[in-house]
Design an enzyme around this catalytic site. Structure first.
Site, short mmCIF file in Angstrom:
data_model
loop_
_atom_site.label_atom_id
_atom_site.label_comp_id
_atom_site.label_asym_id
_atom_site.label_seq_id
_atom_site.Cartn_x
_atom_site.Cartn_y
_atom_site.Cartn_z
N THR A 208 1.24 -1.02 0.14
CA THR A 208 -0.04 0.32 -0.27
C THR A 208 0.63 1.03 0.20
O THR A 208 1.79 1.45 0.41
CB THR A 208 -0.37 0.25 1.34
OG1 THR A 208 -2.22 -1.15 1.28
CG2 THR A 208 -1.49 1.21 1.45
N GLY A 259 -0.70 -1.90 6.80
CA GLY A 259 -0.52 -3.21 7.35
C GLY A 259 -2.28 -4.03 7.31
O GLY A 259 -2.90 -3.38 6.53
N1 ASP Z 1 -3.43 -1.83 4.67
C1 ASP Z 1 -4.40 -2.86 3.29
C2 ASP Z 1 -5.27 -3.01 3.37
O1 ASP Z 1 -5.83 -3.73 4.90
C3 ASP Z 1 -3.00 -3.51 3.00
C4 ASP Z 1 -2.21 -2.76 2.91
O2 ASP Z 1 -1.50 -2.04 3.86
O3 ASP Z 1 -0.69 -3.84 2.67
O4 ASP Z 1 -6.28 -3.29 2.78
#
Ligand code: ASP
Length: 339
Positions: A208, A259
């Site tokens: 992300t 996350g």
């Molecule tokens: N936070 C994002 C989600 O849960 C994923 C990520 O940050 O990699 O969709």
């Protein structure tokens, strides 16, 4: 000599990528003596990012991607644009770069599609916009901003969000635009392992993206954009488009998270940083480290970036690494990946 000192200070700050309160406190004191202010911080996801697993070519590619995003955002700062322009410019670069889990190159759902989420927030009046589960908007961060500025709403989902983006003359693409070979292979590999589990892109070391900015008028803004988690099903939406969970900007601080989204939603993670600063007098470093500690205690993994209204920054994470970078008002760019 002075520059060397500043770089060393900055490196010690970057090295503090954990949720250890003691260390964080120390770093914050160092920050307070630092006369240079940061104006923009970005992340490209947190995860199992280690020197041993990285090839020099990949490291270079990530570095270049992060640098391009910081430069784009910094250009906006230099010409006196708002924090929103800075955040948007930086995130567009990262969405267009297929290395990151946002826009082109985002991870795939269980059905093998790209469903994208993004949000943006403006600190001075806490105006905000978000889109979730969109499949045809080339730059979801632009759509989030459009929702904020041109609608009465905060969040639009799926087809409705796409229609709204189209009516606002944003670039609409065929869903295949977002697809990459690497992501198809990744999904196949994961489906073989356990077809029911959602998987944090952490394991795959891309992530992300997000940006937080402090503009020349002292205003804060935050933006976050993602493809979410690999193998997600049933219209799952993570924290990234949820204001207060994966993204937040107020008068004191701007925060963008990455996350395991479910843990960030349950902890109202991004807003908790400002709450601690406002109600508990915590520094940006203490507040953000505390949130990551709470998430870790519950079994969640990830990190966040934060900038306060004085240009102090924090970038805690509880994974092996987080792609991250920042730029000072003099245009000095710093990039880090590992713990
Ligand atoms: N936070 C994002 C989600 O849960 C994923 C990520 O940050 O990699 O969709």
């Amino acid at each position: 000599m002075k520059h060397l000192f500043v770089i060393l200070l900055s490196l010690s700050l970057f090295a503090c990528g954990n949720s250890n309160k003691e260390d964080s406190g120390k770093t914050d004191d160092v920050q307070d003596q630092n006369t240079e202010r940061y104006v923009l911080v970005i992340h490209g996801g947190a995860g199992t990012i280690t020197k041993e697993k990285m090839t020099p070519e990949r490291e270079k590619a990530y570095r270049e991607g992060l640098e391009a995003a910081l430069s784009a955002g910094y250009e906006q700062w230099k010409s006196g644009k708002t924090g929103l322009d800075m955040v948007e410019a930086a995130i567009i670069e990262l969405e267009n770069d297929s290395l990151f889990n946002a826009g082109k190159g985002a991870v795939l759902t269980h059905e093998g599609k790209n469903e994208l989420d993004a949000s943006i927030m403006w600190g001075p009046d806490r105006n905000a916009g978000a889109v979730a589960g969109v499949t045809t908007i080339k730059n979801p961060i632009k759509a989030a901003r459009l929702v904020m500025e041109k609608s009465e709403h905060v969040m639009l989902v799926g087809k409705g969000a796409e229609q709204f983006a189209e009516s606002g003359k944003l670039d609409i693409v065929d869903p295949s635009y977002f697809m990459t070979d690497r992501r198809s292979k990744q999904l196949k590999r994961i489906l073989k392992r356990d077809s029911t589990k959602i998987v944090l892109d952490h394991d795959e070391k891309h992530g992300t993206v997000g940006a937080v900015a402090l503009d020349k008028n002292g205003n804060l803004a935050a933006g976050t954009s993602t493809g979410g988690m690999v193998n997600k099903q049933f219209g799952r939406i993570g924290d990234s488009p949820i204001i207060g969970a994966g993204n937040y900007a107020g008068k004191q601080v701007a925060v963008s998270c990455t996350g395991w989204g479910e843990f960030y939603i349950r902890n109202v993670a991004a807003y908790d940083v400002e709450a601690q600063m406002e109600y508990n007098n915590a520094s940006v470093t203490e507040a953000s480290a505390e949130v990551i500690r709470k998430i870790g205690d519950m079994g969640g993994t990830g990190g966040m970036i934060a900038i306060d209204n004085k240009g102090n920054i924090a970038m805690p994470f509880n994974t092996r690494g987080m792609y991250r970078g920042a730029v000072t008002e003099d245009g000095k760019i710093l990039i880090e990946m590992y713990k």
